[in-house]
Design an enzyme around this catalytic site. Sequence first.
Site, short mmCIF file in Angstrom:
data_model
loop_
_atom_site.label_atom_id
_atom_site.label_comp_id
_atom_site.label_asym_id
_atom_site.label_seq_id
_atom_site.Cartn_x
_atom_site.Cartn_y
_atom_site.Cartn_z
N THR A 15 5.95 -37.13 -10.22
CA THR A 15 4.71 -37.44 -10.95
C THR A 15 3.81 -38.26 -10.05
OG1 THR A 15 3.75 -38.56 -12.88
CG2 THR A 15 5.72 -39.56 -11.96
N ASN A 17 1.75 -40.32 -11.63
CA ASN A 17 1.39 -41.39 -12.56
C ASN A 17 2.34 -42.58 -12.40
OD1 ASN A 17 1.06 -43.02 -14.85
ND2 ASN A 17 0.44 -41.28 -16.12
N ASP A 84 6.02 -34.31 -19.22
CA ASP A 84 4.65 -34.11 -19.64
C ASP A 84 4.50 -34.74 -21.01
OD1 ASP A 84 2.26 -32.65 -18.42
OD2 ASP A 84 2.09 -32.22 -20.55
N ASP A 162 -3.13 -46.44 -24.90
CA ASP A 162 -2.40 -47.58 -25.46
C ASP A 162 -3.28 -48.59 -26.23
OD1 ASP A 162 0.04 -46.59 -24.81
OD2 ASP A 162 0.29 -47.75 -22.97
N LYS A 183 7.00 -52.07 -25.66
CA LYS A 183 6.63 -50.65 -25.66
C LYS A 183 7.81 -49.81 -25.16
CE LYS A 183 3.66 -47.11 -23.74
NZ LYS A 183 2.83 -46.63 -22.65
N ARG A 189 8.50 -42.01 -24.51
CA ARG A 189 9.16 -41.83 -23.21
C ARG A 189 10.58 -42.38 -23.26
NH1 ARG A 189 4.88 -43.16 -20.97
NH2 ARG A 189 4.14 -41.02 -21.01
P1 IMP Z 1 0.34 -35.69 -18.14
O1 IMP Z 1 0.38 -36.38 -16.82
O2 IMP Z 1 -0.31 -34.36 -18.13
O3 IMP Z 1 1.68 -35.71 -18.81
O4 IMP Z 1 -0.66 -36.58 -19.02
C1 IMP Z 1 -0.22 -37.54 -19.88
C2 IMP Z 1 -1.46 -38.19 -20.51
O5 IMP Z 1 -1.19 -38.45 -21.88
C3 IMP Z 1 -1.75 -39.54 -19.88
O6 IMP Z 1 -2.65 -39.43 -18.81
C4 IMP Z 1 -2.35 -40.29 -21.07
O7 IMP Z 1 -3.70 -39.93 -21.21
C5 IMP Z 1 -1.57 -39.74 -22.25
N1 IMP Z 1 -0.33 -40.52 -22.46
C6 IMP Z 1 0.95 -40.07 -22.36
N2 IMP Z 1 1.82 -41.06 -22.59
C7 IMP Z 1 1.09 -42.16 -22.82
C8 IMP Z 1 1.46 -43.51 -23.07
O8 IMP Z 1 2.63 -43.92 -23.11
N3 IMP Z 1 0.43 -44.37 -23.24
C9 IMP Z 1 -0.87 -43.97 -23.19
N4 IMP Z 1 -1.27 -42.73 -22.92
C10 IMP Z 1 -0.28 -41.82 -22.74
#
Ligand code: IMP
Length: 206
Positions: A15, A17, A84, A162, A183, A189
């Site tokens: 990832t 992120n 995801d 959040d 959290k 998650r």
């Molecule tokens: P992915 O990288 O395509 O899975 O995008 C996930 C997106 O969902 C993130 O960029 C956030 O916008 C939203 N998201 C998922 N999990 C969370 C969380 O735990 N807190 C806040 N936003 C979340």
Amino acid sequence: FVIMVEKKISILFATSNQNKINEAKSILGPIGYKIEQLLISGEPPRFIEPKSLGIEQVAISKMNQAKHMLENSNLAYNPILVEDSGIFINSLDNFPGAKSSEVENEIGIEGILEMLQGVEDRRAEYRAVAVIHFGNKIFKSFGVWKGQISRIALGNNGFGYDPIFIPDDSDGRTCGQMKKEEKDNLSHRNKALKNLSRHIKARQSE
Ligand code: IMP
């Protein structure tokens, strides 16, 4: 006497992120896993994400892409984790769902609050799908965290939605106002990753 030192299982999380990596470390670290970011030539892998398909298919697609990228490399047999996730808002027909990250970038959480102005039904849920390639098998697991969208954004902790998500199983604060550990103990998650760890443990004792 003998001191048993259990070896940590090392997992590469594919990832870009950093928030997801930190959460995975705090959820899986204390129960015996070492989470590291998967980097290919120093970069996190760039996935093509087929968003129209929903988060489960996106996660499976990311796993296939990660495996493909690692074919013939020395990481090919390492446990690989992909995830995801998204937020699904009841009154908006589950929007933004799999498109949560794009929508966050385009209209931000203020844009969501605007869309929900005057809307009484504030119900929403975070969903996560985690997929791991472990011991030549693929395991998939889900986590859902139910809550409400707040009327105003509060708190700077966490990431994404959040500051406007109030979990049903907490005390009325938004996730943005919760401490990281609070959290991480309750989140979508947490549920998805804890579930995966059960699959891994079962596989190990086979
Ligand atoms: P992915 O990288 O395509 O899975 O995008 C996930 C997106 O969902 C993130 O960029 C956030 O916008 C939203 N998201 C998922 N999990 C969370 C969380 O735990 N807190 C806040 N936003 C979340």
